[in-house]
Design a protein around this motif. Structure first.
Motif, PDB file in Angstrom:
ATOM      1  N   VAL A 121      18.579 -37.750  16.330  1.00  9.80           N
ATOM      2  CA  VAL A 121      19.213 -36.687  17.114  1.00  9.80           C
ATOM      3  C   VAL A 121      20.687 -36.579  16.759  1.00  9.80           C
ATOM      4  CG1 VAL A 121      19.780 -35.915  19.440  1.00  9.80           C
ATOM      5  CG2 VAL A 121      17.543 -36.932  18.984  1.00  9.80           C
ATOM      6  N   GLN A 124      21.169 -34.931  13.290  1.00 11.06           N
ATOM      7  CA  GLN A 124      21.013 -33.475  13.299  1.00 11.06           C
ATOM      8  C   GLN A 124      22.211 -32.801  13.959  1.00 11.06           C
ATOM      9  OE1 GLN A 124      18.897 -31.530  11.898  1.00 11.06           O
ATOM     10  NE2 GLN A 124      17.188 -32.837  11.294  1.00 11.06           N
ATOM     11  N   GLU A 125      22.766 -33.413  14.992  1.00  8.84           N
ATOM     12  CA  GLU A 125      23.924 -32.823  15.657  1.00  8.84           C
ATOM     13  C   GLU A 125      25.123 -32.767  14.718  1.00  8.84           C
ATOM     14  OE1 GLU A 125      24.621 -35.063  19.134  1.00  8.84           O
ATOM     15  OE2 GLU A 125      22.970 -34.175  20.281  1.00  8.84           O
ATOM     16  N   SER A 137      24.521 -29.976  12.221  1.00  7.90           N
ATOM     17  CA  SER A 137      24.408 -28.632  12.794  1.00  7.90           C
ATOM     18  C   SER A 137      25.736 -27.897  12.817  1.00  7.90           C
ATOM     19  CB  SER A 137      23.834 -28.715  14.209  1.00  7.90           C
ATOM     20  OG  SER A 137      24.715 -29.444  15.050  1.00  7.90           O
ATOM     21  N   SER A 138      26.847 -28.658  12.770  1.00  7.46           N
ATOM     22  CA  SER A 138      28.155 -27.991  12.781  1.00  7.46           C
ATOM     23  C   SER A 138      28.493 -27.344  11.448  1.00  7.46           C
ATOM     24  CB  SER A 138      29.246 -29.012  13.143  1.00  7.46           C
ATOM     25  OG  SER A 138      29.281 -30.047  12.188  1.00  7.46           O
ATOM     26  N   ARG A 163      19.485 -30.735   6.655  1.00  7.77           N
ATOM     27  CA  ARG A 163      18.831 -30.805   7.964  1.00  7.77           C
ATOM     28  C   ARG A 163      17.319 -30.758   7.801  1.00  7.77           C
ATOM     29  NH1 ARG A 163      20.903 -26.762  12.299  1.00  7.77           N
ATOM     30  NH2 ARG A 163      19.753 -28.256  13.581  1.00  7.77           N
ATOM     31  N   HIS A 202      13.490 -36.570  18.198  1.00  7.72           N
ATOM     32  CA  HIS A 202      13.169 -35.301  18.833  1.00  7.72           C
ATOM     33  C   HIS A 202      11.736 -35.310  19.342  1.00  7.72           C
ATOM     34  CE1 HIS A 202      16.578 -34.339  16.149  1.00  7.72           C
ATOM     35  NE2 HIS A 202      16.907 -33.447  17.073  1.00  7.72           N
TER      36      HIS A 202
END
Length: 1450
Positions: A1059, A1062-1063, A1066-1067, A1075, A1097
């Motif tokens: 998690v 991915q965060e 994601s930016s 990703r 997830h």
């Protein structure tokens, strides 16, 4: 002998300042002595003191072994450890192993010779009593607060520290740390061991301590340890496991109708004590002096019981410092406690009730006074800011004492009972306050509105004198209160109107006696019991006797020559009237004078008379007299107390010494005769004690003869001038003989504070029981004279006299008297005649000092000579000031600059010489300051002459970047280039020192965002990388932001934090393909790894794995990334695939962990999915093959088999849902064939294990035939790490046919390729072994032993074949091996490249497995078996394969 005594208060804030011996002797550290009390009876009794420490006693411990129970040890802040014999009260031995104040000491309960002590610097010392040896340890660099030796093992010691740490050390292993007990977060006040040598008494509970994971404390050998801390908790520790098992939180108890507020920080000392024989009962103190018994075996919230609940007033009123217990011969267990309320209490552990209470004193006993009305009521004025009233005649409680402290803020120095009013007690204090207490009520005292400026020395009740005696008969008081204080004033107070102003009797004395001159300061007064006359003692030693009420002077007594300290009239109930007029006086000299004033009083003279001869002279004391008292039971019997440390009873008429008492330690300050027992006297002194003693039981008659008296006798014998000079030089310290032993004083008492509290009184840091007489206690003084009680302090604090500016001229004033007188003649001649005497030049030569008294020219000549002297002596600063005084400012500054003597004062006056001089002086001073490393001050001075850039350069050159930047930003524009340079230089320095975040701020301020992000990322942890990526993204450094975000995501993925990974990605919109890759990696890891995942997830849950893996990945992508993936069409997907192909993937090896392999394997699987979406069948097959090869080559065949089932549920590589027919190139076909063969290989082993499970079920436990077992072993040797049986799912049914095409596994081209590769490998091994053996022989390393060892190994490793074709490597030559190598390499070169690029599973291995199936019920086709046998005969040439295939080919 002493009967009763109030001892000194036990010292505060010490962990073990009291202890009880086995025989019931209590030792208490009080100031710098140990007070001994017998507590074995129904009441206590003070038996003596142990004197010797130079500073506060910090610990006392008795030996608990029967033969040595009279031996005790003490520690002190003077750094010494002393062993004492408590029976003889003598010192046995002293150890000085500590260099710092000792804070704790304990005598081991197990080893009778071991004593352990610890000091404030953390040093632990073991002392061996029998040998006198010591050994030091340094287990922790912390401040030791307490320590305790184990009662079960001699070598185990628990040490508590100031910061809350508890350490268990083994003193037999040089202080090795056994356990560190962490749990408290504040000072450890006390430690106590369980009396039971096991840990099976009670167990920890979930609400009390840490979980024990089902293991009871009794399973390990150990002992419980209790600790009390300032953090308001008591903890029980398991010393076997080094963990806490129970935490006891102190309750907030109701007290005096109120509840303790938990939010208010209470003063607390948490003492714990584990009584012997009570394994589950623990005693601890609480917030306000309560003691409580904890029941450790009891559950629930209230596990404690309070002491002293049977009646009110049993508990201490303030915090408890020490507790110790012992057992009486009758079996009764008692507990002794000491407290801040200055009481020692004894408790019955059975009933928890108080047995007795012993009051103690926390200061000098300045005043003693028996009430003239209440018989036996003794008032004590003490230096701890309290008054005690002791009912000495009670029979039930021998120490029935009440304390009065309200309204008192200072030491109580004077007391006086009202002559007729019962319970009315007046008091005076050190701060000049006068008040009256009603001791029979609880009301606060009445305080006089008239304060003295200094210490109140004396209080006396007498008849009122004008102006207070004026008025109506019913309105005037019958008695007035008179107070005399240190400023030399006597005030008359109206006891009925203390709020009114008090009157100074000096005004009445002047008016009545017509005195014009200044009166001598008064130091004492005493009213005659009948109130007719009053005697006033003065500072000059004179005693004036005045007649009441007009205070007419009757006579002056001038025998004393020093300050009067005490005056006492004889009582008026004597049978002889002439005795009523006897006045005893004592001063700061050692002699007591008694004066008979009968004729003066009965027949008052018209004019005052002067008395120069005493009625009786009482000589014997060796120091000043501080107090006296007439016996109310005898005629003319007097007791006096002195600074010589003794009390002396005199027969005044005979001038004879009757009895001398020496029971105090130090000087005495107060005395009073018992009103009911003619043989009993009470005394108090600087040792904080009040003692009751019998006159008839004293061993000595006269005071001890000290050095001072011997000097006086010597002076009387030899009256020469030289003798007198010698005696003056030896003056100062007097000595005394105490208890028959001569004691020499070594230092002067200076009034050192004894405890941490403001109300605590002075303590003497001296070597001897008797201090020097120069102390300031009760010393009468006046501001007008040198005889001051503060004089010793001034001498001790006297500073070195400053150097003279004019030493030559000054020295001329210290010549003989004749020469000094001749100087006066010469000076007169110079001033009053035109011509000076021959050879006399003022300011030069022998008349240099006369330059100060003549003209300016002479003064300049004197200055010149003085300058030359200063230069010769190296005192250049004095030369500078002389030039400055003479007006040569520039010369003074020039000299100071040359000699480096510039200072702020010279710099401040430099502008007087002009701007140029000032500027040069500042620059010189800056250089001087730089040499002294005062860079900030130097830069500030540069600013004063407007040299800003030079100041900045100065700061930067000495690495004071912060200050330099602040200066630039405050004084220069924002775009100043030097500012960026400073930031860059500072950032480089910070980066070099590892301060990356601070360096990043500097780079940001300098506009170097790229460098800021790079330096933050150097830490290479998740937080730093994430911060650096965000910093780069905000700053517009896109490429760097992507790189850092990708590094951070890889770190998080390696830590299974999907998690978070991915965060981070994601930016960055441009990192979509990564990703997607992490999405696939997460799915594979969660499905195949089955390990602890930090975060994942919901879509990656294994429970959702019911569809084809590629379909599932596509569905997840569409759900999670549809907005950025599918909206762009196939061009976007193709770009992502090309971007992913640029990501490097290393070659698979067997040493990479499974998590990393899955990450690499998922990279190829992501490429495969993207190729599938683009209908690129060639790339799809290659990437799927690479996905499985990563796992196979990494050694994880079971995981590879599981992934095959997920990718190809039906076992067919070519059946994909989007395409019925695959259009493949040659390479892709080879990859598809290799992929299909790998799938069949896993299916083959799946059938192997299913068939084995079915066969084992049919055999029903019977063993297999020997040949089958042998074959199985042989085949296991061939199968190079096939899938493990445990990882595959065994079937319960029996299978008779193969449901896949096994012929794909029997590819002859691949068999030939594998055989050639094996042959090349064998030849390479043979060559390597030959080269190794040859190099060892050439190097001389092959000795006989090695040949014997290597022979069997070589024969085993390189044997030819199983049927006896065994030969050593020595029979192979380099030529034959080279030929073999060339042949094999040629064969490999002739094979197609696709066979070598996309290999199949080991064909020979698959042949053996299929032939093994032929011997079971699962029979392959005959053609398949025939092909397998042909391949075995042709390519199965290795010894192990030949052995395994023997039964199939025979």
């Amino acid at each position: 002998m002493r009967d009763r005594s109030l001892p000194a208060s036990p010292n505060w804030y010490c962990s073990r300042c009291s202890d009880v011996s086995r025989r019931g002797l209590l030792g208490v550290g009080a100031k710098n002595v140990i007070c001994l009390l017998d507590v074995s009876a129904s009441t206590c009794r003070v038996t003596g003191e142990l004197v010797g420490h130079k500073d506060l006693v910090s610990g006392v411990s008795f030996c608990q072994h029967e033969a040595q129970s009279h031996i005790c040890v003490s520690s002190s802040t003077d750094g010494s450890i002393r062993f004492w014999d408590s029976d003889k009260r003598t010192l046995i031995r002293e150890h000085a192993a500590h260099q710092n104040p000792v804070s704790a000491v304990h005598w081991s309960p197990v080893d009778k010779n071991l004593v352990v002590s610890g000091d404030e610097k953390g040093i632990v010392v073991c002392h061996w009593y029998n040998t006198g040896d010591t050994s030091s340890f340094f287990p922790e660099p912390r401040t030791i607060f307490c320590l305790s030796c184990s009662p079960h093992t001699w070598n185990c010691v628990a040490v508590g520290y100031k910061d809350g740490m508890i350490v268990l050390i083994d003193v037999s292993k040089k202080g090795e740390v056994m356990h560190r007990l962490r749990g408290h977060d504040d000072e450890i006040h006390s430690l106590s061991w369980s009396p039971v040598a096991s840990e099976d008494v009670f167990y920890s509970r979930p609400e009390d301590g840490e979980a024990t994971n089902g293991v009871s404390a009794a399973e390990e050998k150990g002992c419980y340890l209790a600790s009390g801390s300032k953090d308001q908790t008591v903890r029980i520790w398991s010393t076997a496991r080094g963990k806490g098992v129970t935490t006891l939180k102190l309750p907030y108890l109701k007290r005096r109708g109120s509840v303790v507020d938990p939010g208010v920080k209470e003063r607390l000392w948490l003492n714990v004590h584990w009584p012997k024989g009570r394994a589950t009962q623990l005693v601890s103190s609480c917030f306000s002096g309560e003691l409580m018994m904890w029941d450790l075996a009891k559950s629930g919230k209230q596990r404690w019981t309070l002491f002293g609940t049977s009646s009110e007033g049993q508990n201490h009123s303030r915090i408890v410092f020490n507790t110790s217990s012992f057992q009486l011969p009758d079996g009764k267990e008692l507990l002794i406690s000491t407290s801040m309320d200055r009481e020692i209490k004894c408790w019955d552990l059975a009933s928890l009730d108080c047995c007795w209470t012993l009051p103690t004193l926390g200061g000098f006993v300045y005043a003693l006074s028996f009430s003239p009305v209440g018989s036996g009521c003794l008032a004590l004025g003490v230096g701890d800011n309290m008054i005690r009233v002791w009912n000495t005649l009670t029979t039930q409680n021998r120490y029935d004492t009440r304390s009065f402290w309200q309204g008192i803020k200072s030491k109580v120095t004077a007391l006086a009972w009202h002559p007729t009013k019962e319970g009315s007690l007046s008091f005076g204090t050190d701060d000049g306050k006068v008040g009256i207490y009603d001791v029979f009520s609880n009301k606060p005292p009445q305080i006089s509105s008239s304060y003295h400026r200094k210490t109140v020395y004396t209080l006396a009740w007498g008849p009122p004198v004008p102006p207070m005696s004026f008025g109506a008969a019913g309105g005037k008081p019958s008695y007035s209160l008179y107070s005399c204080a240190g400023e030399g004033v006597i005030l008359q107070h109206d006891p009925s109107k203390l709020s009114g102003d008090a009157s100074d009797i000096d005004r009445l004395i002047r008016d009545t006696n017509n005195i014009k001159h200044k009166l001598s300061p008064h130091t004492d007064l005493s009213w005659k019991p009948d109130g007719k006359v009053v005697a006033v003692g003065n500072e000059d030693g004179c005693i004036d006797v005045y007649q009441a009420p007009s205070l007419k002077l009757l006579c002056s007594i001038q025998q004393h020559h020093k300050i009067i300290n005490s005056l006492r009239w004889h009582h008026d109930h004597s049978c002889a009237p002439e005795r009523h007029s006897l006045l005893a006086s004592g001063s700061s000299n050692a002699t007591v004078f008694v004066h008979d004033l009968h004729s003066v009083i009965e027949n008052p003279p018209e004019s005052p008379v002067v008395l120069t001869e005493p009625y009786r002279r009482l000589s014997g004391h060796t120091a000043k007299i501080t107090g006296m008292s007439w016996s109310p039971h005898h005629d003319a019997r007097l007791v006096t107390v002195s600074y010589d440390g003794t009390a002396q009873v005199w027969d005044v008429l005979e001038e004879a010494a009757v009895s001398n008492y020496r029971g105090h330690v130090g000087y005495l300050l107060s005395v009073d005769w018992s009103p009911v027992d003619p043989d009993v006297i009470w005394t108090g002194g600087k040792d904080f004690t009040v003692q009751e003693w019998n006159v008839s039981k004293q061993e000595f008659t006269k005071p001890p003869k000290g050095k001072k008296m011997a000097d006086l006798k010597e002076k009387m014998k030899t009256n020469t001038k030289q003798k007198k000079k010698n005696k003056k030089t030896t003056g100062g310290a007097a000595s005394a003989d105490l208890n028959g032993e001569a004691v020499t004083r070594e230092k002067v008492v200076t009034g050192l504070d004894v405890s941490a509290e403001d109300e605590e009184d002075e303590v003497c840091s001296t070597n001897s029981p008797v201090p020097a007489p120069a102390t300031f206690e009760m010393q009468r003084k006046s501001s007008a004279v040198v005889k001051s009680k503060d004089k010793p302090d001034l001498n001790l604090l006297k500073k070195k006299k400053p150097r003279s500016m004019l030493p030559l001229s000054t020295s001329m004033d210290h010549r003989p008297k004749e020469e000094l007188l001749q100087d006066c003649i010469a000076l007169a001649s110079v001033r009053h005649s035109d011509a000076a005497p021959a050879g006399c030049v003022p300011g030069q030569g022998d008349h240099i000092h006369l330059g100060l008294f003549t003209d300016r020219a002479a003064l300049h000549r004197m200055f010149q000579a003085e300058e030359e002297g200063h230069v010769e002596a190296g005192h250049f600063d004095s030369v500078v000031y002389l030039r400055l005084w003479s007006g040569d400012l520039e010369g003074a500054l020039q000299l100071a600059t040359e000699k480096g003597e510039l200072n702020d004062h010279l710099l401040s006056i430099a502008p007087m010489a002009g701007f140029g001089v000032w500027s040069r002086t500042v620059e010189a001073f800056v250089k001087q300051l730089c040499l002294q490393e005062q860079y900030l001050k130097a830069a500030s001075h540069l600013l004063s002459i407007n040299k800003l850039y030079e100041a900045v350069d100065l700061l930067r050159s000495h690495k004071l970047y912060r200050e330099a930047i602040a200066l630039v930003k405050a004084r220069l524009p924002a775009d100043e280039p030097v500012l960026k340079e400073l930031y860059t230089c500072w950032a480089a320095a910070l980066e070099k020192d590892g301060h990356f975040s601070a360096a990043a701020k500097c780079y940001l301020a300098a506009g170097a965002s790229f460098d800021a992000a790079k330096v933050v990322s150097r830490k290479n942890d998740v937080l730093s990388l994430s911060t650096a990526a965000g910093l780069a993204r905000i700053s517009g450094e896109v490429d760097l932001a992507q790189s850092l975000a990708l590094r951070c995501a890889k770190h998080l993925a390696a830590a299974q934090d999907w998690v978070g990974a991915q965060e981070v990605l994601s930016s960055q919109d441009s990192l979509l393909v990564h990703r997607l890759h992490l999405c696939v990696a997460e799915l594979l890891t969660v499905t195949l790894l089955h390990s602890d995942i930090v975060s994942t997830h919901s879509w990656a849950s294994p429970s959702e794995c019911r569809v084809d893996l590629l379909d599932r990945i596509r569905d997840i992508w569409q759900e999670q990334f549809s907005h950025s993936l599918m909206s762009a069409g196939l061009d976007r997907v193709g770009g992502l695939l090309q971007e992913l192909k640029c990501v490097e993937s290393p070659a698979p090896t067997a040493n990479i962990p499974l998590g990393q392999i899955l990450l690499y394997s998922s990279l190829h699987l992501t490429r495969a999915v993207l190729s599938w979406l683009l209908d690129d069948d060639d790339q799809l097959m290659k990437d799927l093959w690479q996905t499985l090869v990563w796992l196979k080559d990494g050694g994880y065949l079971d995981v590879s088999a599981e992934l095959c089932r997920m990718l190809f549920p039906d076992g067919d590589v070519g059946s994909k849902k989007h395409s019925k027919t695959l259009h493949l190139s040659e390479e892709a076909k080879a990859a598809a064939g290799s992929l299909q063969a790998l799938v069949c290989y896993h299916r083959l082993y799946e059938f192997w294990w299913k068939n084995s499970a079915s066969s084992q079920k049919i055999h029903n436990g019977l063993s297999c035939p020997e040949d089958e077992a042998e074959d199985g072993a042989a085949e296991d040797g061939v199968m190079n790490g096939g899938p493990s049986r445990e990882k595959l799912h065994p079937a319960t049914g029996r299978l008779d046919i193969l449901d896949f095409d096994a012929s794909l596994l029997l590819s002859e081209p691949h068999a030939a390729c594998q055989a050639s590769q094996r042959a090349v490998k064998e030849v390479q091994e043979h060559l390597n072994n030959m080269l190794l053996q040859h190099s060892r022989v050439q190097g001389g390393q092959l000795d006989a032993g090695e040949k014997q060892d290597d022979g069997p190994r070589q024969e085993k490793d390189f044997q030819g074949s199983a049927d006896g074709d065994q030969r050593s490597e020595g029979q192979e030559t380099l030529l034959t091996l080279s030929t073999k190598m060339s042949s094999c390499q040629k064969e490999l070169a002739e094979l197609p490249d696709t066979i070598k690029m996309f290999p199949h599973p080991d064909v020979v291995e698959c042949c053996l497995v299929l032939l093994h199936f032929g011997r079971s019920s699962l029979t392959p086709s005959d053609s398949l078996q025939r092909d397998a046998k042909d391949l075995l005969r042709k390519y199965g040439t290795s010894p192990s394969v030949l052995k395994a295939s023997r039964r199939f080919l025979s």
